[in-house]
Design an enzyme around this catalytic site. Structure first.
Site, PDB file in Angstrom:
ATOM      1  N   GLY A   1       8.757   0.123   1.900  1.00 14.99           N
ATOM      2  CA  GLY A   1       9.220  -0.856   2.881  1.00 14.99           C
ATOM      3  C   GLY A   1       8.749  -0.666   4.306  1.00 14.99           C
TER       4      GLY A   1
ATOM      5  N   HIS B   1      -3.663  -7.844  -7.920  1.00 12.61           N
ATOM      6  CA  HIS B   1      -2.755  -6.934  -7.216  1.00 12.61           C
ATOM      7  C   HIS B   1      -3.471  -6.156  -6.104  1.00 12.61           C
ATOM      8  CE1 HIS B   1       0.281  -3.332  -7.680  1.00 12.61           C
ATOM      9  NE2 HIS B   1      -0.019  -3.601  -6.420  1.00 12.61           N
TER      10      HIS B   1
ATOM     11  N   GLU C   1       5.502   2.627  -6.055  1.00 13.93           N
ATOM     12  CA  GLU C   1       4.432   3.033  -6.976  1.00 13.93           C
ATOM     13  C   GLU C   1       4.379   4.554  -7.177  1.00 13.93           C
ATOM     14  OE1 GLU C   1       3.272   0.895  -8.743  1.00 13.93           O
ATOM     15  OE2 GLU C   1       2.866  -0.968  -7.662  1.00 13.93           O
TER      16      GLU C   1
ATOM     17  N   GLY D   1       0.816  -1.209   0.000  1.00 10.88           N
ATOM     18  CA  GLY D   1       0.000   0.000   0.000  1.00 10.88           C
ATOM     19  C   GLY D   1       0.851   1.261   0.000  1.00 10.88           C
ATOM     20  N   ASN D   2       0.267   2.342  -0.511  1.00 14.96           N
ATOM     21  CA  ASN D   2       0.933   3.646  -0.475  1.00 14.96           C
ATOM     22  C   ASN D   2      -0.099   4.761  -0.586  1.00 14.96           C
ATOM     23  OD1 ASN D   2       0.942   3.216  -3.588  1.00 14.96           O
ATOM     24  ND2 ASN D   2       2.418   1.719  -2.820  1.00 14.96           N
TER      25      ASN D   2
ATOM     26  N   SER E   1       7.810   5.449  -2.251  1.00 15.59           N
ATOM     27  CA  SER E   1       7.071   4.241  -2.623  1.00 15.59           C
ATOM     28  C   SER E   1       7.444   3.742  -4.020  1.00 15.59           C
ATOM     29  CB  SER E   1       5.573   4.557  -2.596  1.00 15.59           C
ATOM     30  OG  SER E   1       4.864   3.584  -3.305  1.00 15.59           O
TER      31      SER E   1
ATOM     32  N   HIS F   1      -3.530   3.645  -2.378  1.00 10.94           N
ATOM     33  CA  HIS F   1      -3.391   2.321  -2.990  1.00 10.94           C
ATOM     34  C   HIS F   1      -3.241   1.281  -1.882  1.00 10.94           C
ATOM     35  CE1 HIS F   1      -2.000  -1.090  -5.204  1.00 10.94           C
ATOM     36  NE2 HIS F   1      -0.760  -1.001  -4.741  1.00 10.94           N
TER      37      HIS F   1
END
Ligand SMILES: [Zn+2]
Length: 227
Positions: A48, A160, A78, A31-32, A76, A97
């Site tokens: 991380g 995903h 992403e 997630g981000n 991130s 996300h």
């Protein structure tokens, strides 16, 4: 945007991350979350780190190319996906996300979520596309999401997870919570083996009007889209 505002945004990102972890929408370091600062910079969660452990000093400030300008650690994986939305959609200021479990399940079963099952699904989301599989962190994934952000309020990423966006972090976050709830309900419907009652087109149209009344231009004119 002043330093004070950025401090508040860092706190808000941590709050959303903690909620995501507590709600089981993220696990491990997945997630981000990001927000647009308004000065050409963005705040984004680091790579991380569990979203349950986020503290304001961990949040990175990056420029429009994704390069860190303040903070330690790595942005991130992403980051490209977040920036692709901001670059193409000037009215969107926050992106969330997650790998929410029911979103992931539905991403493997559907190509587009269109069932008008609840008011929340119609008002907060509208139609939700499932984007074909693309490896995490790639430009292909970022491009697909940027394209979807023009027309929808959320997307499922096949095998995903899920991504939502909004004019504010709360709007993006509420969309994520609503999307996982919606996918959970669709999943339970399948388990029960009974499609149950869906709203009529007229009932759903009434709720689409509520969404549009809030100034939300995305999500589609009708749910379901076909008559
Ligand atoms: Zn992911």
């Amino acid at each position: 945007m002043s330093a004070v505002d950025k401090a508040a945004l860092r706190e808000a990102i941590c709050h959303a991350g903690h909620r995501a972890f507590q709600a089981g929408l993220v696990a491990a370091n997945d997630g981000n979350i990001s927000v647009r600062c308004g000065d050409g910079h963005y705040l984004i969660t680091p790579s991380g780190v569990s979203k349950g452990d986020l503290t304001p000093d961990m949040i990175l400030e990056i420029d429009g190319a994704g390069m860190p300008v303040d903070g330690k650690g790595k942005p991130s994986v992403e980051t490209k996906m977040h920036l692709g939305i901001y670059e193409t959609q000037p009215d969107l200021n926050a992106v969330v996300h997650t790998h929410a479990p029911h979103c992931v399940l539905l991403s493997t079963m559907e190509t587009m979520l269109t069932a008008p099952l609840t008011a929340d699904a119609v008002v907060l989301l509208g139609n939700v596309p499932v984007l074909p599989y693309a490896q995490l962190g790639t430009q292909a994934l970022a491009d697909g999401v940027a394209q979807a952000s023009a027309d929808y309020n959320a997307a499922l990423l096949q095998n995903h997870g899920a991504v939502t966006w909004g004019r504010t972090l709360q709007e993006a976050w509420f969309a994520m919570e609503a999307l996982e709830q919606y996918c959970r309900q669709l999943y339970m419907q399948r388990l029960l083996g009974n499609p149950g009652r869906l709203m009529t087109r007229a009932e759903a149209d009434g709720l689409v009007a509520v969404r549009k009344g809030r100034g939300v231009t995305r999500g589609g004119d009708h749910m379901p889209p076909e008559a």
